[in-house]
Design a protein around this motif. Sequence first.
Motif, PDB file in Angstrom:
ATOM      1  N   GLU A 372       0.819  -1.218   0.000  1.00 54.92           N
ATOM      2  CA  GLU A 372       0.000   0.000   0.000  1.00 54.92           C
ATOM      3  C   GLU A 372       0.846   1.259   0.000  1.00 54.92           C
ATOM      4  OE1 GLU A 372      -2.781  -0.208   3.260  1.00 54.92           O
ATOM      5  OE2 GLU A 372      -3.014  -2.382   3.022  1.00 54.92           O
ATOM      6  N   ALA A 393      -3.145  -3.911  -4.761  1.00 51.00           N
ATOM      7  CA  ALA A 393      -3.896  -3.039  -3.860  1.00 51.00           C
ATOM      8  C   ALA A 393      -4.131  -1.686  -4.519  1.00 51.00           C
ATOM      9  CB  ALA A 393      -3.142  -2.856  -2.540  1.00 51.00           C
ATOM     10  N   ARG A 394      -5.326  -1.175  -4.344  1.00 52.13           N
ATOM     11  CA  ARG A 394      -5.673   0.143  -4.883  1.00 52.13           C
ATOM     12  C   ARG A 394      -5.113   1.209  -3.937  1.00 52.13           C
ATOM     13  NH1 ARG A 394     -10.521  -0.622  -4.947  1.00 52.13           N
ATOM     14  NH2 ARG A 394     -10.903  -1.303  -7.107  1.00 52.13           N
ATOM     15  N   ALA A 395      -3.809   1.473  -4.046  1.00 52.07           N
ATOM     16  CA  ALA A 395      -3.133   2.393  -3.130  1.00 52.07           C
ATOM     17  C   ALA A 395      -1.855   2.897  -3.760  1.00 52.07           C
ATOM     18  CB  ALA A 395      -2.832   1.684  -1.802  1.00 52.07           C
ATOM     19  N   GLU A 404      -8.960   3.671 -13.417  1.00 50.72           N
ATOM     20  CA  GLU A 404     -10.309   3.140 -13.225  1.00 50.72           C
ATOM     21  C   GLU A 404     -10.892   2.563 -14.512  1.00 50.72           C
ATOM     22  OE1 GLU A 404     -14.605   4.679 -11.418  1.00 50.72           O
ATOM     23  OE2 GLU A 404     -12.822   5.956 -11.297  1.00 50.72           O
ATOM     24  N   GLU A 407      -9.535  -1.038 -15.192  1.00 52.28           N
ATOM     25  CA  GLU A 407      -9.765  -2.129 -14.243  1.00 52.28           C
ATOM     26  C   GLU A 407     -10.643  -3.201 -14.876  1.00 52.28           C
ATOM     27  OE1 GLU A 407     -10.498  -1.836 -10.042  1.00 52.28           O
ATOM     28  OE2 GLU A 407     -10.118   0.311 -10.117  1.00 52.28           O
ATOM     29  N   PHE A 414      -7.718  -4.297  -5.886  1.00 49.87           N
ATOM     30  CA  PHE A 414      -8.596  -4.656  -4.778  1.00 49.87           C
ATOM     31  C   PHE A 414      -8.453  -3.635  -3.658  1.00 49.87           C
ATOM     32  CE2 PHE A 414      -4.600  -6.848  -3.819  1.00 49.87           C
ATOM     33  CZ  PHE A 414      -4.425  -6.617  -2.459  1.00 49.87           C
ATOM     34  N   SER A 415      -9.463  -3.528  -2.834  1.00 49.97           N
ATOM     35  CA  SER A 415      -9.424  -2.592  -1.711  1.00 49.97           C
ATOM     36  C   SER A 415      -8.328  -3.017  -0.742  1.00 49.97           C
ATOM     37  CB  SER A 415     -10.773  -2.561  -0.988  1.00 49.97           C
ATOM     38  OG  SER A 415     -11.793  -2.153  -1.884  1.00 49.97           O
ATOM     39  N   PRO A 416      -7.440  -2.098  -0.328  1.00 49.26           N
ATOM     40  CA  PRO A 416      -6.314  -2.459   0.539  1.00 49.26           C
ATOM     41  C   PRO A 416      -6.765  -3.213   1.791  1.00 49.26           C
ATOM     42  CG  PRO A 416      -6.078  -0.208  -0.221  1.00 49.26           C
ATOM     43  CD  PRO A 416      -7.440  -0.661  -0.664  1.00 49.26           C
ATOM     44  N   ASP A 418      -8.440  -5.896   2.010  1.00 51.18           N
ATOM     45  CA  ASP A 418      -9.701  -6.629   1.856  1.00 51.18           C
ATOM     46  C   ASP A 418      -9.409  -8.005   1.267  1.00 51.18           C
ATOM     47  OD1 ASP A 418     -12.203  -7.637   1.138  1.00 51.18           O
ATOM     48  OD2 ASP A 418     -13.013  -5.644   0.708  1.00 51.18           O
ATOM     49  N   ASP A 421     -12.013  -9.414  -1.348  1.00 49.61           N
ATOM     50  CA  ASP A 421     -11.926  -8.730  -2.636  1.00 49.61           C
ATOM     51  C   ASP A 421     -10.742  -9.255  -3.439  1.00 49.61           C
ATOM     52  OD1 ASP A 421     -12.482  -6.956  -4.662  1.00 49.61           O
ATOM     53  OD2 ASP A 421     -11.568  -5.223  -3.666  1.00 49.61           O
ATOM     54  N   CYS A 422      -9.604  -9.407  -2.758  1.00 51.84           N
ATOM     55  CA  CYS A 422      -8.392  -9.896  -3.436  1.00 51.84           C
ATOM     56  C   CYS A 422      -8.590 -11.326  -3.924  1.00 51.84           C
ATOM     57  CB  CYS A 422      -7.200  -9.804  -2.484  1.00 51.84           C
ATOM     58  SG  CYS A 422      -5.652 -10.434  -3.175  1.00 51.84           S
TER      59      CYS A 422
END
Length: 499
Positions: A372, A393-395, A404, A407, A414-416, A418, A421-422
């Motif tokens: 991240e 990670a989306r960071a 975006e 994607e 994926f949401s950091p 999560d 989600d990953c």
Amino acid sequence: MNPSISISLSSLPFSPAAPSSSSSSRISSSVSCSCSPSASSLFFAPKRRNLGLKQRVLVRASTRMAIGEVKAEEEEPPVIEEDAETGSKPRRIAIFVEPSPFAYVSGYKNRFQNFIKNLREMGDEVIVVTNHEGVPQEFHGAKIIGSWSFPCPWYQKVPLSLALSPRIIGEVAKFKPDIIHASSPGIMVFGALAIAKLLCVPLVMSYHTHVPIYIPRYTFSWLVKPMWLILKFLHRAADLTLVPSAAIGRDLQAARVTSANRIRLWNKGVDSDNFHPRFRNHEMRIRLSNGEPEKPLLIHVGRLGVEKSLDFLKRVVDRLPGVRIAFVGDGPFRSDLEEMFSGMPAVFTGMLQGEELSQAYASGDIFVMPSESETLGLVVLEAMSSGVPVVAARAGGIPDIIPEDQEGKTSFLFSPGDLDDCVSKIQRLTSSEEFRMAMGKAARQEMEKCDWKAATRKIRNEQYNAAIWFWRKKRAHLLRPFQWISKRIFPPQPRITCV
């Protein structure tokens, strides 16, 4: 401001061109004052005492607006149209970079090597000051100057150097650089700053490691604030700051490290020849999968540090039976990771370079990046260039690589932190080889647009020009008091022109 006075001598009686008639006895003089708009407003504005309250407010507001507009225009360097191939005239560029991009494997190794190579191909003279261990004497015609270094107290494998010895100062002074470019943060950047000020040379700093994010993981949280103060001191002293991603630029701007107009993006690039799907290799796949090449293979390439959140991948592999993972690289967290993954389907190859590294990238099925704190994520670019889809990670700077609108087409974010989600996005890729291959092909096509040569050209032809413009502006501002004193001692004489 001294007005320019123009007197028409042709109408004077003693003028050679004047006719000898009675009308010539008239003396007529024309006086014209050429003033700047601001001076004109001072000369010709109505007296304030004759204005009502409402009028005075409007005048003040319009004046402030005009001044703001002028300052905004002055703060941006003019855009100079350059020829795409020739661009700016050849310059002499001194680069200060630590750790060494020749001996230390790091995220910006390929960035600086390609940058130096392309600068030389574009006709610039280059010297590189870096750590002394394991560096060549020259690189693509650029002279390499090694500076004695010492290990970082908190990260023994990272060498540091101040680069302020009389030998190095003498070498740089003899080179007579037109511009100095230093990597930041670090210790060597202080030496680069001192030498730039000593030689009166424009200074560019490129920011590569987001140290305030790493500090709590390696040392003490109370050091974060002093680190931001150090970054402010360094980058406010520089004439321009280059950042590897828009996200990092926003972080520096939010922390007021330097003014927003002095932050520029160092465009991403990748060596699409050395990182290519053609390097996919069955023997390498057997090695990475520990003899099970038919199993889905996750791969991670990079420095194995605690800040990379690699422990997150253990939880991922736990949720994906039948999937194998390979870690390519080394770092202080490797022994902990090996213990963590003991008894699991994981392989640690250590450091790979050259064709072996290209084969490792291309032989995996999915590249995973849980970090991240990436300022950009060059390994993500290299994986996509190798035709391997990424789940990251989306960071940090990763969304700059996978925006975006891309994607689900070139890779996944994926949401950091999560896990669900990953895992779900990895499962989408492992469940359909056709989908995975199509995404890898789209990733490769997108990376073919990223060119190190174009990124280098933008720096030398535009961003270096902007740095020089800011440096000249700052120098003029510092000299202004002396110019004011000089004008008072030696006032300029009115200019008289004959018409």
